[in-house]
Design a protein around this motif. Structure first.
Motif, mmCIF file in Angstrom:
data_model
loop_
_atom_site.group_PDB
_atom_site.id
_atom_site.type_symbol
_atom_site.label_atom_id
_atom_site.label_comp_id
_atom_site.label_asym_id
_atom_site.label_seq_id
_atom_site.Cartn_x
_atom_site.Cartn_y
_atom_site.Cartn_z
ATOM 1 N N UNK A 76 0.526 -1.227 -0.001
ATOM 2 C CA UNK A 76 -0.225 0.229 -0.325
ATOM 3 C C UNK A 76 1.190 0.739 0.365
ATOM 4 N N UNK A 77 0.213 2.245 0.040
ATOM 5 C CA UNK A 77 1.088 3.694 0.046
ATOM 6 C C UNK A 77 1.388 3.866 1.248
ATOM 7 N N UNK A 78 0.600 3.795 2.110
ATOM 8 C CA UNK A 78 1.174 3.620 3.153
ATOM 9 C C UNK A 78 2.137 3.431 4.110
ATOM 10 N N UNK A 79 2.975 3.852 4.654
ATOM 11 C CA UNK A 79 4.221 3.750 5.009
ATOM 12 C C UNK A 79 4.561 2.978 6.779
ATOM 13 N N UNK A 84 8.120 -1.003 -3.360
ATOM 14 C CA UNK A 84 8.875 -0.953 -4.880
ATOM 15 C C UNK A 84 7.785 -0.357 -5.523
ATOM 16 N N UNK A 85 8.163 0.475 -6.937
ATOM 17 C CA UNK A 85 7.223 0.751 -7.602
ATOM 18 C C UNK A 85 6.114 0.640 -8.227
ATOM 19 N N UNK A 86 4.901 0.747 -8.169
ATOM 20 C CA UNK A 86 3.675 0.110 -9.536
ATOM 21 C C UNK A 86 2.902 1.168 -10.311
ATOM 22 N N UNK A 87 2.433 0.642 -11.451
ATOM 23 C CA UNK A 87 1.558 1.787 -12.350
ATOM 24 C C UNK A 87 0.391 0.551 -12.201
ATOM 25 N N UNK A 88 -0.434 1.444 -12.482
ATOM 26 C CA UNK A 88 -2.120 0.967 -12.037
ATOM 27 C C UNK A 88 -2.214 -0.859 -11.139
ATOM 28 N N UNK A 89 -1.222 -0.456 -10.148
ATOM 29 C CA UNK A 89 -1.167 -1.954 -9.111
ATOM 30 C C UNK A 89 -0.445 -3.040 -9.951
#
Length: 332
Positions: A29-32, A46-51
């Motif tokens: 999730x985007x929550x640290x 990690x980096x995601x694009x559209x999940x």
């Protein structure tokens, strides 16, 4: 632990893993992630694009250490084959946070609870509580031993008052008066009784009242007045034919210890010198002694079992004390 960053149409996401070699497949999730309990945390990002992941997951290891606490066993002197005293009152504690309290600790003598020889007292298995519950895991506890001294067995029983009253009392003075007046029975001319091996050993009493009779410290019974229990609107008292009655002192009567106040009445439902006296009878039967303790939050009153006064009022050594829900003294 890890600062977030966001690129155009890309999102950095985070997840907690079980180790630093295998990245979790889900749970990002985007929550640290954050943590406050002691332990090691494996934060994967990690980096995601559209999940969908568009970069390899990487791990950051973060460790939170427990707060250091020292628990030291108090020195004890114990009889041979006896047991060391248990409870939080038998250890010294330093480093516990305000609002937290040591509620339980185990004590053994060089590996066993039974005392066989002199050595050390080892504390372990401490439990620390707070309002939210058990917080023992938040501490890095160091246990320090205490010194164990073994008291040699006495050649004869000891009849000292266990509540540490003075050696002098009014009753001994009356005994001496009886002797000075010539009332003491003359036994010098009487022959010794022959010992009968089949006769049961005679029960003897020392410095106490038994069936209304006073027995001296040496076991003799020279004081003639007899005592009885009486009661009035103020309470119960113990008085003899001569008008003597115990005041401001401990007195053993028919095998039970009582404490009498300055007016001569039995104290009930109070603490006297750390000993609890029964609310109904005034008897001293609870064997654990309470003492005052203080930490950075305030004063509290508890015994060696871990019990402590809380959320009520107690009379302690003739004074009224009120304790809050956490067990601390409410001071005016």
């Amino acid at each position: 632990m890890v600062s977030g960053a966001e690129a155009v149409d890309l999102t950095e996401v985070y997840a907690l893993g079980d180790n630093e070699t295998e990245a979790p497949e889900t749970g990002y999730s985007t929550e640290i992630p954050t943590g406050k309990d002691p332990g090691t945390y494996y934060v994967w990002y990690r980096v995601e694009e559209d999940g969908t992941a568009v970069s390899k997951a990487r791990c950051v290891v973060a460790a939170i250490a427990g707060k250091p606490v020292s628990i030291t066993a108090k020195d004890q002197t114990v009889s041979v084959k006896g047991k060391i005293r248990q409870g939080v009152g038998m250890v010294d504690v330093s480093g516990i946070l305000e609002g937290h309290r040591l509620m339980k600790v185990k004590l053994v003598s060089s590996g066993t609870a039974a005392v066989t020889s002199e050595g050390i007292i080892i504390p372990s298995d401490a439990v620390i509580l707070a309002r939210e519950g058990n917080v023992t895991g938040n501490y890095d506890i160091t246990y320090e031993p205490g010194v164990l001294t073994v008291k040699k067995a006495q050649s004869k029983p000891s009849y000292d008052d266990p509540t540490e009253k003075g050696d002098e009392d009014e009753k001994e003075d009356q005994d001496e008066e009886e002797e000075d007046n010539g009332d003491k029975e003359d036994k010098e001319d009487k022959p010794d009784k022959e010992t009968d091996p089949d006769k049961p050993e005679e029960v003897r009493y020392f410095a106490e009242w038994v069936n209304g009779k006073w027995y001296n410290k040496d076991g003799t019974q020279t004081y003639r007045p007899k005592a009885v229990w009486k009661r009035n609107e103020k309470g119960s008292y113990y008085i003899d034919d001569a008008g003597w009655y115990p005041r401001s002192r401990w007195q053993k009567i028919d095998g039970i210890w009582y404490y009498f106040n300055a007016e001569g009445y039995v104290v009930q439902g109070e603490y006297v010198q750390g000993w609890w006296l029964d609310r109904v009878s005034g008897r001293w039967t609870y064997p654990y002694r309470a003492t005052w303790h203080k930490n950075n939050r305030g004063w509290w009153y508890g015994d060696s079992t871990g019990w402590y006064a809380k959320n009520r009022t107690y009379i302690i050594d003739g004074k009224v004390y009120k304790f809050d829900a956490d067990g601390y003294l409410i001071e005016n």
